[in-house]
Scaffold this active site. Structure first.
Site, mmCIF file in Angstrom:
data_model
loop_
_atom_site.group_PDB
_atom_site.id
_atom_site.type_symbol
_atom_site.label_atom_id
_atom_site.label_comp_id
_atom_site.label_asym_id
_atom_site.label_seq_id
_atom_site.Cartn_x
_atom_site.Cartn_y
_atom_site.Cartn_z
ATOM 1 N N GLU A 264 0.584 -1.209 -0.018
ATOM 2 C CA GLU A 264 -0.136 -0.238 -0.024
ATOM 3 C C GLU A 264 0.904 1.301 -0.050
ATOM 4 O O GLU A 264 0.335 2.386 -0.006
ATOM 5 C CB GLU A 264 -0.980 -0.061 1.210
ATOM 6 C CG GLU A 264 -2.065 -1.106 0.954
ATOM 7 C CD GLU A 264 -3.300 -0.934 2.038
ATOM 8 O OE1 GLU A 264 -3.167 -0.161 3.036
ATOM 9 O OE2 GLU A 264 -4.212 -1.464 1.877
HETATM 10 C C1 BMA Z 1 -4.830 -2.998 4.612
HETATM 11 C C2 BMA Z 1 -3.565 -4.080 5.064
HETATM 12 C C3 BMA Z 1 -3.426 -3.866 6.701
HETATM 13 C C4 BMA Z 1 -4.517 -3.528 7.438
HETATM 14 C C5 BMA Z 1 -5.738 -4.062 6.763
HETATM 15 C C6 BMA Z 1 -7.031 -3.788 7.375
HETATM 16 O O1 BMA Z 1 -4.247 -1.836 4.877
HETATM 17 O O2 BMA Z 1 -2.642 -3.979 4.387
HETATM 18 O O3 BMA Z 1 -2.407 -2.909 6.725
HETATM 19 O O4 BMA Z 1 -4.638 -4.114 8.538
HETATM 20 O O5 BMA Z 1 -5.795 -3.189 5.561
HETATM 21 O O6 BMA Z 1 -7.213 -2.559 7.925
#
Ligand code: BMA
Length: 799
Positions: A410
């Site tokens: 991300e």
């Molecule tokens: C995304 C993942 C994690 C997180 C999840 C739930 O951002 O990459 O970083 O735990 O969503 O929010």
């Protein structure tokens, strides 16, 4: 031959004036816990009470005496967490600042006291931040300034337990002349020939410089050897008609022993062994009319990836045994999962993880360890990132299960969308790792494998990083703000993250929160819920479908499980029905690292949530699903098996009381690995379904149901069913719970841990039509009565 002396004995951890007995491998928290110094941070609100542990420095020590017949002695740490100074026999031998590296120090001639002094990870991170400057981050802790498991600083499913310690094995290696410094097998398959190109590097002692060495490699009965005088050699082996390694469900997982031996004229100096597999993996990212795809192609076979995301299975990863890895990955395999993505906020996992995946046929997608933050590229971090990537690429590349390297979680998306860019003002933020350093390292070290720069990522900056039409996509708006039906709003090319929360099993809650009068917002429940507005999202998720379970915790808990399972199923059923446009779903998340409300399918105590059983259904080779579309209701018949599915689908229209009001039969032939999307016959849905009606499709024991309105608007007839408990003869204590439905019984659930904390059941949510029966096999519950069972049974339509 070199001698290896594991250093597992006699370790102590200094705590004030005390020398506490210490486990190596291990960590400070688990040692303090064993010594009774801290309470279990997984229970109640104890996490906050032990926050001081992460702020301190800690010293581990042992006495080492060893004899040697060799020229060199190395002290080898497979993992140090994290900022450490090492002294041996009174001499400082090295310093470290990276949990993810393997460290080797020349300690020839030294003996006596071995001390490893860890600075607080916070102190190290702040010192680095002072050099690099500040960077934006999704969480308030400084995890991007230290190469340490990011989620140990706290995450939206994880506690803030910043530990320290010798988290992987440590040993002395004594050797003469030369040793194998690295072995890199590049495995390829061309038509019927398997090739293994083994690149080796040696390290020599001063006396061994220039000595003529022989290196020999053997695989599948083929042996090659070569003599060399430098530090590198390459061996090429070919295997005629190797048996191919396949993901589970596509074929077997044959593994071949690859042995490498280094010799001089006096005999063996060093050996290396791994199991490899022969397979090809392509990643098809080609452009088409809809955008650009992201399809794994294994041995020429295009694959819809049935994935789960993996987080560290324990916030203290030194506690995870090979057996635990095998159990957890076995649970993934039982859910018909064929791909596991190791998420970038965790760790490069232990060998045992990848061994299990090789054997189970679970494809592994490995993130490099960057998540949800802007990461500085200045020294000292840049050198650490390169060193850690080199160590782990070389360590993991022998594994057949490893199919993809991925740059980060991300961060490319965050740069574009989370308002990082303005504040960075020309500072580095990680792009140079993801689009420069890391792909260069993969091209150099492991060129047979594909690299993706990030998840999500659309392949270039030409498109938004999270563009559903290009590459990988993370679907989080739905959980955060919408009803799960909204998963149907798009058909991304590959859904690498999406998911829905629910609390852990009741027995897990009771263990973690003993004595608490459980309520959704009781203190322990809130403490073990780390997501932003987590309970609000859970409650709104329920309220869209059900009357609020005011004050009834058991019903609230049951409904959270139902909504979690239905939500994830809604996404997968829709996306799978659009294969090959969509080529994979990776559920957030398989597992937990402590007892917590989270997106996991398997909770922090290893108990299966109903979602796990639902994954088994929606990830099976054969799936039926009824999907609303612009052209009316569609019946998608999904066949991911190797053989065509020729069947007759029976579609029935029911009234809530169970009367059949319409009926049709469809002869369907679905080719192997494909999907047929059929309009539901207009006769059957001529008149729109009312709140009193629903549809059921059946074929070869596979079923789809379709309810036109939310449960709270559906005209349920009060559910009635009979329960019998039958001991299973010769099973050593298993029982069958047999439920006979007299009415429609929707989403019946037996929570086995309510019968006994150790009990398991072979089924999750089950919908029965009047007159139907389900047999639920329960293991480990002891003697139970019908009344016990009734108290552990729930269904959707009881008000
Ligand atoms: C995304 C993942 C994690 C997180 C999840 C739930 O951002 O990459 O970083 O735990 O969503 O929010």
């Amino acid at each position: 031959m070199k001698d290896v002396i594991p250093l597992t004995e006699g370790w102590t951890l200094r705590h004030g004036q005390d020398q506490l007995p210490a486990q190596v491998p291990g960590c400070v928290h688990t040692d303090l816990l064993a010594a009774g110094v801290i309470p279990d941070p997984f229970l109640e609100l104890n996490e906050t009470e032990v926050a001081w542990v992460g702020q301190r420095s800690w010293t581990y020590a042992t006495d080492v005496s060893h004899d040697s017949r060799h020229e060199r002695t190395d002290l080898v740490f497979e993992g140090l967490d994290t900022a450490a100074r090492i002294t041996f026999g009174g001499r400082e031998v090295g310093a470290t600042r990276n949990m993810h590296r393997i460290y080797r120090f020349d300690v020839t001639g030294l003996t006596g006291r071995l001390e490893v002094n860890f600075a607080s990870a916070y102190a190290e991170a702040e010192a680095v931040r002072a050099v690099t400057g500040d960077r934006p981050n999704v969480y308030p802790e400084p995890f991007q300034y230290i190469r340490k498991m990011a989620s140990s600083f706290g995450w939206d499913w994880g506690p803030t337990l910043v530990t320290a310690g010798i988290w992987r094995p440590v040993r002395l290696e004594q050797w003469s002349t030369a040793r194998l410094a690295s072995v890199r097998p590049l495995v390829t398959v061309d038509e019927a020939t398997g090739s293994v190109e083994v690149g080796i590097q040696v390290e020599r002692t001063a006396a061994g410089a220039g000595a003529s060495l022989l290196v020999r490699a053997t695989v599948a009965g083929e042996t090659v050897e070569t003599r060399f005088g430098g530090d590198e050699a390459v061996l090429r082996l070919t295997v005629d008609r190797p048996r191919l390694w396949w993901p589970r469900g596509y074929g077997d997982q044959p593994l071949y022993d690859l042995d490498v031996t280094l010799l001089d004229d006096d005999g063996e100096l060093d050996t290396w062994h791994r199991r490899i597999g022969f397979r090809t993996v392509e990643l098809d990212r080609s452009a088409d009319a809809k955008g650009s795809g992201f399809t794994l192609v294994v041995n020429g076979e295009r694959v819809f990836a049935r994935g789960v995301n993996w987080i560290p299975d324990d916030v203290f990863p030194s506690r995870i045994t090979p057996e635990r890895y095998r159990t957890r990955l076995g649970q993934a395999a039982d859910a018909n999962v064929d791909l596991v993505r190791i998420w970038g906020g965790g760790i490069y996992e232990d060998e045992a993880f990848y061994d299990a995946c090789d054997e189970l046929g679970l494809m592994v997608w490995q993130d490099f360890l960057f998540a949800c933050a802007a990461y500085p590229e200045e020294q000292p971090l840049r050198g650490e990132v390169e060193a850690e990537a080199r160590d782990n690429v070389v360590r993991l590349m022998p594994h057949a299960s490893l199919v993809l390297w991925n740059g980060n979680n991300e961060n490319l998306w965050g740069f574009r969308d989370w308002d990082w860019e303005p504040g960075l003002a020309g500072d580095s933020w990680g792009e140079g790792y993801y689009l420069g350093l890391l792909p260069r390292l993969i091209a150099e070290l492991d060129p047979t494998r594909h690299y993706a720069a990030g998840s999500p990522w659309s392949g270039s900056w030409d498109n938004h990083p999270n563009d559903p039409d290009h590459g990988t996509y993370h679907s989080w708006e739905v959980w955060n703000r919408q009803d799960y039906a909204e998963y149907r709003a798009n058909v991304p090319r590959f859904v690498a993250e999406f998911g829905w929360q629910a609390p852990p099993a009741m027995a897990t809650l009771r263990r973690a929160l003993p004595g608490e009068n459980l309520a959704p917002d009781s203190p322990g429940m809130l403490h073990h819920q780390k997501a932003e507005d987590g309970n609000g999202k859970l409650n709104r998720g329920i309220a869209r479908h059900f009357a609020p379970p005011e004050g009834d915790f058991d019903r609230w808990h049951y409904l959270t499980q139902v909504v979690q399972a239905r939500a994830v199923a809604a996404g997968i059923e829709h996306w799978r029905s659009h294969w090959p446009t969509c080529a994979g779903t990776v559920v957030w998340q398989l597992n937990d690292c402590w007892p917590v409300s989270s997106w996991a399918a398997v909770d922090g105590d290893g108990r299966l949530k109903p979602l796990h059983h639902e994954l088994r259904r929606v990830y099976a080779d054969r799936l039926l699903t009824l999907q609303p579309s612009d052209d009316g209701l569609v019946l998608a018949v999904v066949n991911q098996a190797a053989t065509e599915w020729r069947t007759v689908v029976t579609l029935r229209r029911f009234e809530a009381d169970g009367a059949t009001v319409g009926h049709s039969r469809h002869e369907v032939t679905v080719a192997a690995r494909s999907v047929a999307r059929l309009p539901v016959l207009p006769e059957l849905v001529q008149e729109e379904l009312s709140a009193k009606e629903f549809l059921v499709a059946d074929a070869d024991g596979v079923r789809a149901t379709y309810f036109p309105v939310p449960d709270k608007e559906f005209a349920y007839v009060r559910p009635a069913f009979g329960i019998e408990v039958e001991p299973v003869p010769g099973s050593g204590g298993m029982v069958d719970v047999v439920v006979n439905a007299h009415t429609l019984v929707r989403d019946l659930l037996l929570q086995p841990d309510r019968l006994s904390p150790h009990a398991t059941a072979d089924r999750g949510l089950t919908t029965l039509l009047p007159g139907e029966q389900v047999r639920i096999r329960v293991d480990g519950c002891g003697d139970v009565t019908v009344d016990d069972v009734r108290a552990a049974l729930f269904c959707a339509d009881t008000k």
